[in-house]
Design a protein around this motif. Sequence first.
Motif, PDB file in Angstrom:
ATOM      1  N   HIS A  40      38.821  52.913  10.960  1.00 56.46           N
ATOM      2  CA  HIS A  40      38.295  52.232   9.761  1.00 56.46           C
ATOM      3  C   HIS A  40      38.461  50.715   9.856  1.00 56.46           C
ATOM      4  N   HIS A  41      39.184  50.273  10.861  1.00 50.80           N
ATOM      5  CA  HIS A  41      39.258  48.822  11.080  1.00 50.80           C
ATOM      6  C   HIS A  41      38.111  48.349  11.962  1.00 50.80           C
TER       7      HIS A  41
ATOM      8  N   HIS B 192      47.233  50.902  12.669  1.00 54.91           N
ATOM      9  CA  HIS B 192      47.095  51.585  11.385  1.00 54.91           C
ATOM     10  C   HIS B 192      48.335  52.400  11.044  1.00 54.91           C
TER      11      HIS B 192
HETATM   12 CU   LIG Z   1      44.244  51.058   8.528  1.00 55.36          CU
END
Ligand SMILES: [Cu+2]
Lengths: 620, 249
Positions: A374-375, A325
């Motif tokens: 969030h992945h 990220h």
């Molecule tokens: Cu991300």
Amino acid sequence: MQLTSLGLVRGIIGYFVGLVIGMAVVMISRLALGMSAWDQEAGWVGGIVFATIGFMLAVGSMTDWLKWTRGVETPFHHGPPVGKPAWTRYFSVDYNHKVIGIQYGVTGFLLLIIGGSFALVFRAELADSGISFLQPGTYNTFLSMHAWVALASILLGVGGMANYLVPLMIGAEDMAFPRLNAFAYWINVPAIITLMISMLFGWDSGWTAYPPLSLRGPVGYQMVFWAIFGIGLSSILGSLNLIVTMLTMRPKGMTLFRMPIFCWAILATSIIQLTATQLIGLAFLMLSFERTLGMPFFNPLYNALGENIGGQPLLFQHLFWFYSHPAVYVFVLPGLGIISELLPVFARKPLFGYRWIALSSLAIALVGFLVWGHHMFTSGYGEYLRVVFMISTLLVAVPTGVKFFSWLGTLWGGRLTFPTPMLFTLGAISVFLIGGLSGPILATAATDLFLHDSYFVVGHFHATIFGGFVFPFFAAIYYWYPKITGRMYNETLGKIHFWLMTPGFWVMSLAQMTAGTMGMRRRIADYDPALGVEPVHMLITIAGFVIAFSILLMIYNLFTSAEVGALAGNNPWRSRSPEWQIPSPVPEHSYARPITVVGEPYDYGLAGSTYVAMAGAGDD
Amino acid sequence: MLKLPQSSTDRKHFVIVGALVVIATIALGFFLLAILPVKAQHSVQAEPIRWLFQLHVWLIAFLFALVVVFMLYALIVFRKRKGDDSEGEHFEGNTTLEVAWTVIPLILVVIFSFIGFQTLRDATRGGDEVQVEAVGFQWSWTFNYPNGVVSQEMVLPVNKPALISLRATDVIHSFWVVEWGPKQDLVPGMTTRIHITPTKVGEFQIVCAELCGLSHWSMVAKVRVVPEDEYIAWMNQKLVEQNIQTASR
Ligand SMILES: [Cu+2]
Ligand code: HEM
Ligand SMILES: [Cu+2]
């Protein structure tokens, strides 16, 4: 001139010699341990490690360091190599940051073309349903290669902009550690060769390489792991160098808040690269060790009682995204810096809210460390974690918004002109807006449970990456082209490029999002026509080819203009930045005398003010 | 043609832009809803997802319109005219504005966190009146019912809350029925769960949504949602079939 006088050629020979030696070492050791000589996993790992070392030695990137160990001094040689044509320096180890910047940039561009071509291949396959010419195994390899080659191209493109521009912008003679700089560039080359070799064996996990899948597939995975490790090492060393350069080599009068804004973007980027990259390097090494030596890090393994005495697949996802990220901000922060850098020049106005933009880069970088989960909304981790990562992810929107609004403030009340670099800057804003605004809808976990691993995500991240990297990178190439070559690119061709690529891209990302909401999964070799997505796919493919064609125009433009373009002069854009106050192309020693900063970088329209005084202001 | 003011801070600019933003938001909102047809609508859990998606769409429409209208307006009105060699107006920023466009989004974040939390709860909860285990493997599915029935297709009664347990035997897969909305990964070494209350009778496809190797694209299975009596009949028939099989072995 002998071919082997080119470092690159020597390096490639060194690579393959090392490969053979490495494989031999592994085979001999295995025989000595009483095992069968050939094991492809161990053999290739040994081969790749030695090949990489072989390349780095043969190309000459470690020659000076080795001399130091023997007490030999190695004074700098400036300028093209003696007795060889000037162009050869681009194919050999050279310590000048401008050469290294071009090396990074051109390699990055080359990879962009290769990675893009992979995409065209499988986009052609996806244009209609049914498997026509790409078998699923090949499809998966092309898809996965597309991702990592494109990501490598971005990392190198970012390296190109940073290496070429940062020392020029802060009036420094070079980077803080020129030899380390060259090493950091060249380590990419054996890594890329290794990555390409992986295609011969195939691999099928996409760029994320989630175990257990990546522990089972063909030996191509080993090459991917080590290639990414090499590219990651380059990121780490390069960013270290950039941070030290910016913190210690600024001229008199250039406080941090008087740096060109692009430097702020690179500072934030470098902090991420220096720290987060270590996590993915580690995670990929662990995958390699698990495959080669059977260390059970990620794959569950049961004893007779049915207890898991092995590893945890989710652990890998945490490690991977803890880098990947923040890495997406490595891709976009420099590009956003380019946008902030170019807007004031073409608006003839100060950058609106300089400090806010500078600090928003740092804020994005720091918040970016807290959102990796969030992945993993659908991964099966603890349910409360979904809430935590939802909130932290939504927070990223705040500093991102600050940038957009400040850009509008910069345009407002200006005297705007629209040459190609400005067009690409504005195109970047429009495309990044599509990407950015499709972020929060993925961040609220409930909607993501539907959208995750669908084409909507594909649309989202291509829009962020094109808006945050590709468009600004092209803007930067057109903008600094006269500084690099001394000549102007062809404006008409540049505009045609823009007007093909930008609408093409809008159509492509929106169509991808449409396909996603209609239920199109990502990363599939074929789809069910009953979904009704066939026309949408055709549209995506056509748009993809339009984009590719427009980039060919750009390449043609860049090549021909270097010969026939009008002479550009020192400062065709009337910029205040120091690199535009010196001749084009930039001489070997960029600044004849140290510069002094005497004003604000973006005070366009403030009568009588300048940013830098060129002659050292006679004070010392 | 109306005459535009010279100064960039004249109120007239902002009135015009404000009106254009409103118009553009409405147009864009409907455009986006048209090109983003969320297929998830046939389960209790899909409803909150669709609702939140559409709420996002309106926010996106507004923010997109806000930035793009301001930008296009500036590009047209503040473009350099022929023969004008002056520089732009000199202002370096505005702290009030910067604070405003930091704080207002922050408030939006708080609101959306709250809404997002509630929606998440609604999209992931449900009962367990029907239970079934879905096992995913390269590259197919089987379904086990608590009473020992094993099936190659999944059959569920309509409007009954179902708890689906998910287990992978080799690599990671993901359970997704587009029309039902949410998806959930299957991870080797752990059991994951998903609540679904199907609301529409019909035949749908379970697809694997996590790349799982060579034939990932074809890792699909059929799911039939049927009225309750039909479900009971199917289940009884299955029991009979399997008992006969067991007995004759
Ligand atoms: Cu991300
Ligand atoms: C406004 C800020 C952003 C938010 C809130 C956001 C949010 C998200 C979320 C929640 C996902 C996970 C989606 C999923 O896999 O289901 C995602 C995926 C992704 N985002 Fe963003 N994003 C933002 C900006 C960016 C930026 C600036 C980039 C830069 C390139 C980016 C690149 C990506 C990538 C590459 C993925 C997909 C990774 C993969 O699964 O392969 N995003 N984003
Ligand atoms: Cu699967």
